[in-house]
Write a protein that holds these residues in place. Structure first.
Motif, PDB file in Angstrom:
ATOM      1  N   MET A  13       0.854  -1.186   0.000  1.00  0.00           N
ATOM      2  CA  MET A  13       0.000   0.000   0.000  1.00  0.00           C
ATOM      3  C   MET A  13       0.894   1.241   0.000  1.00  0.00           C
ATOM      4  SD  MET A  13      -3.197  -1.147   0.327  1.00  0.00           S
ATOM      5  CE  MET A  13      -4.035  -2.671   0.837  1.00  0.00           C
ATOM      6  N   VAL A  14       0.640   2.182  -0.900  1.00  0.00           N
ATOM      7  CA  VAL A  14       1.471   3.381  -0.988  1.00  0.00           C
ATOM      8  C   VAL A  14       0.589   4.621  -0.960  1.00  0.00           C
ATOM      9  CG1 VAL A  14       3.260   4.602  -2.280  1.00  0.00           C
ATOM     10  CG2 VAL A  14       3.107   2.108  -2.428  1.00  0.00           C
ATOM     11  N   LEU A  86      12.721   6.334  -7.023  1.00  0.00           N
ATOM     12  CA  LEU A  86      12.896   5.000  -7.614  1.00  0.00           C
ATOM     13  C   LEU A  86      13.864   4.117  -6.827  1.00  0.00           C
ATOM     14  CD1 LEU A  86      12.398   2.888  -9.775  1.00  0.00           C
ATOM     15  CD2 LEU A  86      14.093   4.042 -11.229  1.00  0.00           C
ATOM     16  N   PRO A  87      15.058   4.589  -6.427  1.00  0.00           N
ATOM     17  CA  PRO A  87      15.960   3.690  -5.694  1.00  0.00           C
ATOM     18  C   PRO A  87      15.340   3.115  -4.422  1.00  0.00           C
ATOM     19  CG  PRO A  87      17.147   5.631  -6.443  1.00  0.00           C
ATOM     20  CD  PRO A  87      15.696   5.890  -6.706  1.00  0.00           C
ATOM     21  N   LEU A  88      14.656   3.961  -3.646  1.00  0.00           N
ATOM     22  CA  LEU A  88      14.041   3.492  -2.407  1.00  0.00           C
ATOM     23  C   LEU A  88      12.895   2.521  -2.675  1.00  0.00           C
ATOM     24  CD1 LEU A  88      13.901   6.706  -0.174  1.00  0.00           C
ATOM     25  CD2 LEU A  88      15.078   4.574   0.379  1.00  0.00           C
ATOM     26  N   LEU A  89      11.994   2.904  -3.574  1.00  0.00           N
ATOM     27  CA  LEU A  89      10.825   2.056  -3.843  1.00  0.00           C
ATOM     28  C   LEU A  89      11.233   0.747  -4.497  1.00  0.00           C
ATOM     29  CD1 LEU A  89       8.217   4.725  -5.041  1.00  0.00           C
ATOM     30  CD2 LEU A  89       8.265   3.504  -2.869  1.00  0.00           C
ATOM     31  N   ASP A  91      14.029  -0.864  -4.070  1.00  0.00           N
ATOM     32  CA  ASP A  91      14.618  -1.706  -3.034  1.00  0.00           C
ATOM     33  C   ASP A  91      13.533  -2.349  -2.172  1.00  0.00           C
ATOM     34  OD1 ASP A  91      17.356  -2.319  -1.655  1.00  0.00           O
ATOM     35  OD2 ASP A  91      16.016  -1.760  -0.014  1.00  0.00           O
ATOM     36  N   ILE A  92      12.487  -1.570  -1.839  1.00  0.00           N
ATOM     37  CA  ILE A  92      11.396  -2.112  -1.013  1.00  0.00           C
ATOM     38  C   ILE A  92      10.619  -3.180  -1.775  1.00  0.00           C
ATOM     39  CG2 ILE A  92       9.190  -1.523   0.074  1.00  0.00           C
ATOM     40  CD1 ILE A  92      10.436   1.239   0.709  1.00  0.00           C
ATOM     41  N   PHE A  93      10.287  -2.894  -3.036  1.00  0.00           N
ATOM     42  CA  PHE A  93       9.501  -3.851  -3.821  1.00  0.00           C
ATOM     43  C   PHE A  93      10.240  -5.182  -3.966  1.00  0.00           C
ATOM     44  CE2 PHE A  93       7.365  -0.132  -6.296  1.00  0.00           C
ATOM     45  CZ  PHE A  93       6.602   0.150  -5.190  1.00  0.00           C
ATOM     46  N   VAL A  94      11.567  -5.104  -4.185  1.00  0.00           N
ATOM     47  CA  VAL A  94      12.348  -6.342  -4.344  1.00  0.00           C
ATOM     48  C   VAL A  94      12.517  -7.033  -2.998  1.00  0.00           C
ATOM     49  CG1 VAL A  94      14.594  -7.282  -4.997  1.00  0.00           C
ATOM     50  CG2 VAL A  94      13.553  -5.469  -6.384  1.00  0.00           C
ATOM     51  N   ARG A  95      12.872  -6.273  -1.983  1.00  0.00           N
ATOM     52  CA  ARG A  95      13.125  -6.851  -0.661  1.00  0.00           C
ATOM     53  C   ARG A  95      11.882  -7.527  -0.097  1.00  0.00           C
ATOM     54  NH1 ARG A  95      13.346  -5.048   4.945  1.00  0.00           N
ATOM     55  NH2 ARG A  95      15.105  -6.060   5.967  1.00  0.00           N
ATOM     56  N   GLU A  96      10.722  -6.949  -0.330  1.00  0.00           N
ATOM     57  CA  GLU A  96       9.476  -7.490   0.217  1.00  0.00           C
ATOM     58  C   GLU A  96       8.755  -8.421  -0.748  1.00  0.00           C
ATOM     59  OE1 GLU A  96       8.675  -7.049   3.236  1.00  0.00           O
ATOM     60  OE2 GLU A  96       9.939  -5.370   3.866  1.00  0.00           O
ATOM     61  N   HIS A 112       1.441   8.296  -7.079  1.00  0.00           N
ATOM     62  CA  HIS A 112       1.656   8.343  -8.527  1.00  0.00           C
ATOM     63  C   HIS A 112       3.072   7.873  -8.884  1.00  0.00           C
ATOM     64  CE1 HIS A 112      -2.201  10.229  -9.280  1.00  0.00           C
ATOM     65  NE2 HIS A 112      -1.933  11.169  -8.407  1.00  0.00           N
ATOM     66  N   ASP A 113       4.050   8.266  -8.080  1.00  0.00           N
ATOM     67  CA  ASP A 113       5.425   7.795  -8.298  1.00  0.00           C
ATOM     68  C   ASP A 113       5.483   6.266  -8.231  1.00  0.00           C
ATOM     69  OD1 ASP A 113       6.291  10.345  -8.561  1.00  0.00           O
ATOM     70  OD2 ASP A 113       7.634  10.345  -6.831  1.00  0.00           O
ATOM     71  N   ALA A 114       4.840   5.703  -7.207  1.00  0.00           N
ATOM     72  CA  ALA A 114       4.888   4.254  -7.019  1.00  0.00           C
ATOM     73  C   ALA A 114       4.249   3.523  -8.191  1.00  0.00           C
ATOM     74  CB  ALA A 114       4.194   3.875  -5.713  1.00  0.00           C
ATOM     75  N   LEU A 115       3.122   4.037  -8.700  1.00  0.00           N
ATOM     76  CA  LEU A 115       2.489   3.412  -9.867  1.00  0.00           C
ATOM     77  C   LEU A 115       3.431   3.441 -11.066  1.00  0.00           C
ATOM     78  CD1 LEU A 115      -1.173   4.841  -9.713  1.00  0.00           C
ATOM     79  CD2 LEU A 115      -0.438   2.521  -9.164  1.00  0.00           C
TER      80      LEU A 115
END
Length: 460
Positions: A13-14, A86-89, A91-96, A112-115
Motif C-alpha cells: 500500500m502506498v 525509484l531507488p528506495l521504492l 529496493d522495497i519492492f524487491v526486498r518485500e 503516482h510515483d509508485a504506480l
C-alpha cells in the motif's frame, strides 16, 4: 516472484497519507491492510516520514510501515521529481517480494510515483481514488491530466462510490470496465452509542471535520449564530483543526457563544467516538465528498445525520437515517430544524436501533474480500511491455503530455537498468515475513503481543 501461500498476495500500500496523520484515507489504508493480513496476505505500507517517525515501524498484527525520508511539499504530500524515489521504492519492492502495488489518493505524489515505477518493474498495479474533482479551475485541470497519465496503463482502479466512479472515468478518460466500486467501511465495535453521555435539557449538534474550505466551514459559520438565537437549548461541539478555525472563533466571539460553541481542536481517532456520543445530531457541511465516512461513524453512534447533498453522500445512508440538504445556509438550517423537531417529538429511532442497522451496511471484511477479487483479477492480466506502454501513453494522453511522459518512462527504464547493474536484485536481502496467521517471527520478536509500534529489529 510468487506469493507465499496458495492464493495469497504480497501487497504494498502506498500513499502520502497514513498514521500518525488522521483522515479517511489513513483509516482506509490501515483497516484494509489489517483485514487483508487476516485473510493470509502479506501487506506492507509505504509513506513518508512524519516528524521523528522515520525508518521501519510495526503496527498491529505485524503490519510493516516504511516511513521514507522524502521532503513534504504541501498538505502532507511529498515533492516529486518522478525519479528520486525509484531507488528506495525499487529496493522495497524487491526486498518485500511485492506482487501488487496498491496506491491511494489522487492528492498523493508518492502514490503516482509508485504506480509509475511499479509499471517499469513489471508489477501489477491498483489505484483507489478517494476524492472528487472539478473540471474548470487550473488545479483540477492539472490534477486530471496527471491522473490521465498515471491511470492510462494501471491494471485496475477502485472508487468509493458510483458518483466517484463516474467522476474518475470522466477525469482520466478511462474504460469503465476497469473501474470497480468498493465503498469505505466502519468498524461498528469502535462506534457504539452511549446516550448517558448526552447532557439533559440540551440539544447538541456535533461536527467532526477538518476545518477547511472544502468541508463547508463557511456554511457552518452562518448556521451557528442563526440557530443559537432561535433555540436557547442548542449547543455545538466542533472537533477538528484547520485554517478555517479562525472563522468559527470570530463567530463565537462576535455573538458571545463561548458557553454554547466548543472548539475541541484536532482529535485522535480513538477519541472521535467519545465526542460523537455526546451529541443528538451530526452535521456535515461538505461542499464535495466522494463517500464521507464521518456520517457513517456518526450514524453508528446513533446520531441523526444532517448533511449536504453532494458527491457520493446520497448513496451512503438510507433516507430514514439522513436528512439531505442543498449546500446553503438556509437549506442546512431547515434540515437541522427538522431534525430538532423530530428529536423534541420523540419520533427519532433509538440510538441502539440505528446502530444495529448501520453495522450491517459496511464492514471492512467485506471491503477486503472485494479488494481481494480485484487482486485476483489483475494477477491474471499481462503487464504491458515497454513498447506497448509507450504507445498507450502517446495515444491516450495527448500529443504533448503523452510524448513527454513517454520520454520519462524511457528515462525511468534506463535508470532502473542502471540501478540493477549497480545493485542486482539477487543481492538484495529478502525480508522476513512478519504478517499473516503464520507470523511466528512477529510472535517471537514481540512476545505475541498485538498493538503498539515497534522499531525493526536489526538483522544478524
Amino acid at each position: 516472484v510468487g506469493a507465499g501461500a496458495a492464493g495469497s498476495r504480497f501487497v504494498c500500500m502506498v500513499s502520502d497519507f497514513f498514521y500518525p496523520n488522521m483522515g479517511g484515507v489513513e483509516s482506509h489504508v490501515y483497516q484494509l491492510s489489517q483485514c487483508l493480513i487476516e485473510r493470509g496476505h502479506k501487506v506492507l505500507v509505504v509513506t513518508h516520514a512524519y516528524g521523528h517517525r522515520k525508518g521501519v515501524r510495526y503496527l498491529t498484527n505485524g503490519l510493516k510501515v516504511y516511513y521514507l525520508p522524502l521532503k513534504v511539499m504541501y498538505n502532507q504530500s511529498t515533492a516529486t521529481t518522478l525519479f528520486h524515489s525509484l531507488p528506495l521504492l525499487r529496493d522495497i519492492f524487491v526486498r518485500e517480494r511485492v506482487t501488487v502495488v496498491h496506491a491511494h489518493s489522487s492528492f498523493s505524489a508518492m502514490a503516482h510515483d509508485a504506480l509509475f515505477h511499479a509499471k517499469t518493474m513489471g508489477l501489477r498495479t491498483v489505484f483507489t481514488d478517494h476524492s472528487l474533482f472539478g473540471f474548470a479551475d487550473v488545479s483540477s485541470v492539472l490534477t486530471n491530466k496527471l491522473l490521465t497519465v498515471s491511470l492510462c496503463d494501471t491494471n485496475h482502479i477502485i472508487c468509493v462510490s458510483y458518483t466517484s466512479k463516474e467522476n474518475t472515468v470522466l477525469r482520466a478518460a478511462l474504460d469503465p470496465r476497469i473501474v470497480s466500486v468498493i465503498p469505505n467501511a466502519v468498524d461498528p465495535t469502535d462506534f457504539t452509542p452511549d446516550p448517558s453521555k448526552r447532557v439533559d435539557g440540551t440539544i447538541t449538534i456535533v461536527v467532526v471535520s477538518r476545518l477547511v474550505y472544502r468541508k463547508g466551514i463557511d456554511l457552518l459559520s452562518g448556521i451557528i449564530p442563526e440557530l443559537c438565537q432561535k433555540y436557547p437549548e442548542l449547543h455545538f461541539l466542533v472537533g477538528g483543526e484547520g485554517p478555517k478555525r479562525i472563522i468559527l472563533e470570530e463567530v463565537r466571539e462576535r455573538y458571545q457563544l463561548h458557553d454554547r460553541v466548543r472548539l475541541l481542536g484536532a482529535l485522535e481517532h480513538q477519541d472521535v467516538r467519545n465526542v460523537l456520543v455526546q451529541g443528538h445530531i451530526f452535521l456535515n457541511t461538505s461542499l464535495t465528498e466522494a463517500f464521507c465516512m464521518a456520517i457513517v461513524e456518526a450514524a453508528s453512534c446513533g446520531l441523526q445525520v444532517v448533511s449536504t447533498k453532494v458527491g457520493g453522500i446520497p448513496e451512503v445512508l438510507p433516507e430514514n437515517l439522513i436528512i439531505l440538504c442543498e449546500p446553503s445556509v438556509k437549506s442546512l438550517c431547515d434540515g437541522l430544524e427538522k431534525a430538532i423537531a423530530q428529536l423534541r417529538s420523540g419520533t427519532l429511532p433509538s440510538p441502539e436501533t440505528v446502530h444495529n442497522k448501520v453495522k450491517t451496511f459496511y464492514t471492512w471484511r467485506n471491503v477486503a474480500e472485494r479488494t481481494e477479487k480485484v487482486y485476483d483479477r489483475v494477477s491474471n492480466e499481462v503487464v504491458l511491455p515497454m513498447d506497448e506502454r509507450l504507445d498507450r501513453l502517446m495515444s491516450h494522453c495527448g500529443p504533448v503530455t503523452g510524448y513527454i511522459f513517454a520520454l520519462f518512462a524511457v528515462l525511468n527504464f534506463l535508470f532502473l537498468a542502471f540501478l540493477r547493474w549497480m545493485t542486482p536484485d539477487s543481492i538484495i536481502d529478502v525480508a522476513i515475513d512478519a504478517t499473516g496467521p503464520k507470523g511466528a517471527w512477529t510472535k517471537q520478536c514481540f512476545g505475541g503481543k498485538k498493538g503498539g509500534v515497534k522499531e525493526e529489529l536489526p538483522r544478524s
